[in-house]
Scaffold this motif. Sequence first.
Motif, PDB file in Angstrom:
ATOM      1  N   ASN A 168       0.820  -1.207   0.000  1.00 16.76           N
ATOM      2  CA  ASN A 168       0.000   0.000   0.000  1.00 16.76           C
ATOM      3  C   ASN A 168       0.856   1.261   0.000  1.00 16.76           C
ATOM      4  OD1 ASN A 168      -2.286  -1.557   0.035  1.00 16.76           O
ATOM      5  ND2 ASN A 168      -2.823  -1.138   2.161  1.00 16.76           N
ATOM      6  N   LEU A 169       0.387   2.265  -0.705  1.00 17.61           N
ATOM      7  CA  LEU A 169       1.098   3.537  -0.799  1.00 17.61           C
ATOM      8  C   LEU A 169       1.320   4.149   0.576  1.00 17.61           C
ATOM      9  CD1 LEU A 169       2.195   5.961  -2.469  1.00 17.61           C
ATOM     10  CD2 LEU A 169      -0.161   6.796  -2.603  1.00 17.61           C
ATOM     11  N   ALA A 170       0.276   4.187   1.411  1.00 15.19           N
ATOM     12  CA  ALA A 170       0.387   4.797   2.734  1.00 15.19           C
ATOM     13  C   ALA A 170       1.347   4.026   3.634  1.00 15.19           C
ATOM     14  CB  ALA A 170      -0.992   4.891   3.386  1.00 15.19           C
ATOM     15  N   ASP A 171       1.323   2.690   3.551  1.00 13.75           N
ATOM     16  CA  ASP A 171       2.218   1.878   4.382  1.00 13.75           C
ATOM     17  C   ASP A 171       3.681   2.143   4.032  1.00 13.75           C
ATOM     18  OD1 ASP A 171       0.037   0.798   5.595  1.00 13.75           O
ATOM     19  OD2 ASP A 171       0.109  -1.121   4.553  1.00 13.75           O
ATOM     20  N   ALA A 214      13.856   9.235  21.459  1.00 13.64           N
ATOM     21  CA  ALA A 214      12.860   9.519  20.426  1.00 13.64           C
ATOM     22  C   ALA A 214      13.092   8.645  19.197  1.00 13.64           C
ATOM     23  CB  ALA A 214      12.900  10.998  20.045  1.00 13.64           C
ATOM     24  N   ALA A 215      14.368   8.461  18.817  1.00 16.53           N
ATOM     25  CA  ALA A 215      14.684   7.608  17.670  1.00 16.53           C
ATOM     26  C   ALA A 215      14.274   6.167  17.942  1.00 16.53           C
ATOM     27  CB  ALA A 215      16.174   7.691  17.350  1.00 16.53           C
ATOM     28  N   ALA A 216      14.523   5.704  19.168  1.00 13.18           N
ATOM     29  CA  ALA A 216      14.131   4.339  19.535  1.00 13.18           C
ATOM     30  C   ALA A 216      12.611   4.180  19.495  1.00 13.18           C
ATOM     31  CB  ALA A 216      14.672   3.996  20.921  1.00 13.18           C
ATOM     32  N   VAL A 217      11.903   5.183  19.997  1.00 11.21           N
ATOM     33  CA  VAL A 217      10.433   5.151  19.962  1.00 11.21           C
ATOM     34  C   VAL A 217       9.933   5.139  18.515  1.00 11.21           C
ATOM     35  CG1 VAL A 217       8.337   6.470  20.498  1.00 11.21           C
ATOM     36  CG2 VAL A 217      10.143   6.241  22.218  1.00 11.21           C
ATOM     37  N   GLY A 218      10.569   5.944  17.662  1.00 14.82           N
ATOM     38  CA  GLY A 218      10.196   5.958  16.253  1.00 14.82           C
ATOM     39  C   GLY A 218      10.387   4.602  15.604  1.00 14.82           C
ATOM     40  N   PHE A 219      11.456   3.915  15.976  1.00 17.85           N
ATOM     41  CA  PHE A 219      11.703   2.577  15.429  1.00 17.85           C
ATOM     42  C   PHE A 219      10.622   1.597  15.882  1.00 17.85           C
ATOM     43  CE2 PHE A 219      13.780  -1.626  15.484  1.00 17.85           C
ATOM     44  CZ  PHE A 219      14.145  -1.712  14.150  1.00 17.85           C
ATOM     45  N   VAL A 220      10.180   1.747  17.124  1.00 19.94           N
ATOM     46  CA  VAL A 220       9.069   0.923  17.615  1.00 19.94           C
ATOM     47  C   VAL A 220       7.824   1.176  16.769  1.00 19.94           C
ATOM     48  CG1 VAL A 220       7.489   0.547  19.544  1.00 19.94           C
ATOM     49  CG2 VAL A 220       9.942   0.742  19.963  1.00 19.94           C
ATOM     50  N   GLY A 221       7.586   2.454  16.421  1.00 19.66           N
ATOM     51  CA  GLY A 221       6.457   2.788  15.566  1.00 19.66           C
ATOM     52  C   GLY A 221       6.532   2.085  14.222  1.00 19.66           C
ATOM     53  N   VAL A 222       7.727   2.027  13.639  1.00 20.62           N
ATOM     54  CA  VAL A 222       7.902   1.333  12.361  1.00 20.62           C
ATOM     55  C   VAL A 222       7.618  -0.155  12.513  1.00 20.62           C
ATOM     56  CG1 VAL A 222       9.596   0.638  10.624  1.00 20.62           C
ATOM     57  CG2 VAL A 222       9.514   3.008  11.387  1.00 20.62           C
ATOM     58  N   MET A 223       8.065  -0.739  13.635  1.00 22.09           N
ATOM     59  CA  MET A 223       7.804  -2.158  13.869  1.00 22.09           C
ATOM     60  C   MET A 223       6.304  -2.429  13.984  1.00 22.09           C
ATOM     61  SD  MET A 223      10.649  -3.821  13.774  1.00 22.09           S
ATOM     62  CE  MET A 223      11.080  -2.665  12.465  1.00 22.09           C
ATOM     63  N   ILE A 224       5.567  -1.474  14.547  1.00 24.88           N
ATOM     64  CA  ILE A 224       4.113  -1.627  14.634  1.00 24.88           C
ATOM     65  C   ILE A 224       3.496  -1.594  13.232  1.00 24.88           C
ATOM     66  CG2 ILE A 224       1.977  -0.501  15.405  1.00 24.88           C
ATOM     67  CD1 ILE A 224       3.469   0.389  17.899  1.00 24.88           C
ATOM     68  N   ILE A 225       4.048  -0.759  12.364  1.00 25.83           N
ATOM     69  CA  ILE A 225       3.520  -0.663  10.997  1.00 25.83           C
ATOM     70  C   ILE A 225       3.765  -1.958  10.223  1.00 25.83           C
ATOM     71  CG2 ILE A 225       3.727   0.522   8.772  1.00 25.83           C
ATOM     72  CD1 ILE A 225       4.525   3.038  10.377  1.00 25.83           C
ATOM     73  N   ILE A 226       5.001  -2.468  10.294  1.00 27.16           N
ATOM     74  CA  ILE A 226       5.329  -3.646   9.479  1.00 27.16           C
ATOM     75  C   ILE A 226       4.973  -4.961  10.172  1.00 27.16           C
ATOM     76  CG2 ILE A 226       7.165  -2.364   8.317  1.00 27.16           C
ATOM     77  CD1 ILE A 226       9.206  -3.863   9.901  1.00 27.16           C
ATOM     78  N   ARG A 227       4.888  -4.966  11.526  1.00 26.33           N
ATOM     79  CA  ARG A 227       4.461  -6.127  12.311  1.00 26.33           C
ATOM     80  C   ARG A 227       5.176  -7.410  11.873  1.00 26.33           C
ATOM     81  NH1 ARG A 227      -0.034  -3.308  11.135  1.00 26.33           N
ATOM     82  NH2 ARG A 227      -1.010  -4.804   9.728  1.00 26.33           N
ATOM     83  N   GLY A 235       3.664 -11.113  11.672  1.00 28.65           N
ATOM     84  CA  GLY A 235       2.217 -11.063  11.545  1.00 28.65           C
ATOM     85  C   GLY A 235       1.758 -11.440  10.148  1.00 28.65           C
ATOM     86  N   GLU A 236       0.471 -11.582   9.986  1.00 29.24           N
ATOM     87  CA  GLU A 236      -0.090 -11.989   8.698  1.00 29.24           C
ATOM     88  C   GLU A 236       0.118 -10.929   7.625  1.00 29.24           C
ATOM     89  OE1 GLU A 236      -4.154 -12.989   9.167  1.00 29.24           O
ATOM     90  OE2 GLU A 236      -3.786 -14.745  10.436  1.00 29.24           O
ATOM     91  N   GLU A 237       0.177  -9.652   8.052  1.00 30.14           N
ATOM     92  CA  GLU A 237       0.310  -8.567   7.084  1.00 30.14           C
ATOM     93  C   GLU A 237       1.756  -8.312   6.668  1.00 30.14           C
ATOM     94  OE1 GLU A 237      -2.308  -7.065   5.758  1.00 30.14           O
ATOM     95  OE2 GLU A 237      -3.622  -8.350   6.947  1.00 30.14           O
ATOM     96  N   PHE A 238       2.696  -8.973   7.347  1.00 33.01           N
ATOM     97  CA  PHE A 238       4.106  -8.710   7.067  1.00 33.01           C
ATOM     98  C   PHE A 238       4.526  -9.332   5.741  1.00 33.01           C
ATOM     99  CE2 PHE A 238       8.554 -10.108   7.252  1.00 33.01           C
ATOM    100  CZ  PHE A 238       9.170  -8.884   7.395  1.00 33.01           C
ATOM    101  N   TYR A 267       8.590  -6.932   1.480  1.00 32.52           N
ATOM    102  CA  TYR A 267       8.684  -5.598   0.899  1.00 32.52           C
ATOM    103  C   TYR A 267       8.752  -4.511   1.976  1.00 32.52           C
ATOM    104  CZ  TYR A 267       7.592  -8.230  -3.245  1.00 32.52           C
ATOM    105  OH  TYR A 267       7.642  -9.153  -4.255  1.00 32.52           O
ATOM    106  N   SER A 268       8.282  -4.809   3.173  1.00 28.39           N
ATOM    107  CA  SER A 268       8.474  -3.868   4.276  1.00 28.39           C
ATOM    108  C   SER A 268       9.960  -3.707   4.589  1.00 28.39           C
ATOM    109  CB  SER A 268       7.726  -4.359   5.519  1.00 28.39           C
ATOM    110  OG  SER A 268       6.334  -4.403   5.292  1.00 28.39           O
ATOM    111  N   LEU A 269      10.687  -4.806   4.503  1.00 28.76           N
ATOM    112  CA  LEU A 269      12.140  -4.749   4.716  1.00 28.76           C
ATOM    113  C   LEU A 269      12.826  -4.017   3.563  1.00 28.76           C
ATOM    114  CD1 LEU A 269      12.882  -8.330   6.110  1.00 28.76           C
ATOM    115  CD2 LEU A 269      12.414  -6.212   7.355  1.00 28.76           C
ATOM    116  N   PHE A 270      12.252  -4.101   2.376  1.00 29.17           N
ATOM    117  CA  PHE A 270      12.791  -3.338   1.256  1.00 29.17           C
ATOM    118  C   PHE A 270      12.701  -1.837   1.555  1.00 29.17           C
ATOM    119  CE2 PHE A 270      13.178  -5.987  -2.794  1.00 29.17           C
ATOM    120  CZ  PHE A 270      13.443  -7.150  -2.088  1.00 29.17           C
TER     121      PHE A 270
END
Length: 291
Positions: free
Chosen positions: A97-100, A131-144, A147-150, A153-156
Amino acid sequence: MSVTDRDNLIGAAFMTLSMAGFALNDTLMKSFSGDLPLMQVIFLRGIFACLFVGALAAATGQLKPKPVGRDTRLLIYRCLGEAGATVFFLTALFNMNLADATAIMQILPLAITMAAAVFLGEAVGIRRTIAAAVGFVGVMIIIRPGGEEFTIYSLFCLTAVIALVFRDLTTRMMSGGLPTLFISLLTAFSAMLTGAIGTLLTGWQPVTLSQVALMAGCACFLLMGYIFGVLCMRRGEVSFTSPFRYSILLWAIFLGWLIFDERPDGWMMLGSAIVVGAGLFTLRREALLKS
């Protein structure tokens, strides 16, 4: 309203338009997925980008510099970073997805801050590190991961971030005498060359006039992003205008819904909010330290 306030508002508008240009470019590029090979798309867009940037550089007298020594090496490194980022990000964009994809890329300012501390010795306090560490946690939540959605291409996307960090660090190390458009032209040429080599390996597929027109549109929107970005930096205060960089995420969500019927889920929205919040905090801390 004071002149400074007016300049800041205009600068914020320029930044928002810059992000709109990049988001529209990504949207048009994604529209080619399934129709044309990735490397051919990169090559064709690169042709138009080189023509447009080259014409602008020639008109403003920015084609004369002849970098030598250290700057020559840094330009080569920057071009390699740009080429790698282009291939990895567009591969991800064609398959998610474009937004992801856009949301994951928002970790870039935080990654550059930390990389500058490690490799360039720039001072980064404990708050910005957290803050950088928290941001990285946010990215992990996005790519999960797991999980089934992972997907791979998220690693790309994350690999594209690493390539862009490398590109931007080498840019910071260049001498100030190299014109922006000269650097941009060489960068555009490196992406075009990468696409040309890839096309030779994967083969050429016939294109229609409408596809060529869309490719020219991609280059125009890309140039729009660069130009308004430069205008923003020259008009408003960085501390005021930089947060508007994250407007690209709003553009991506809207365009993904409008063009591709994509609906971001709650996890993506949560992760994006964390990444953006961490980025805004870092920008605020940098502004306070410089004041």
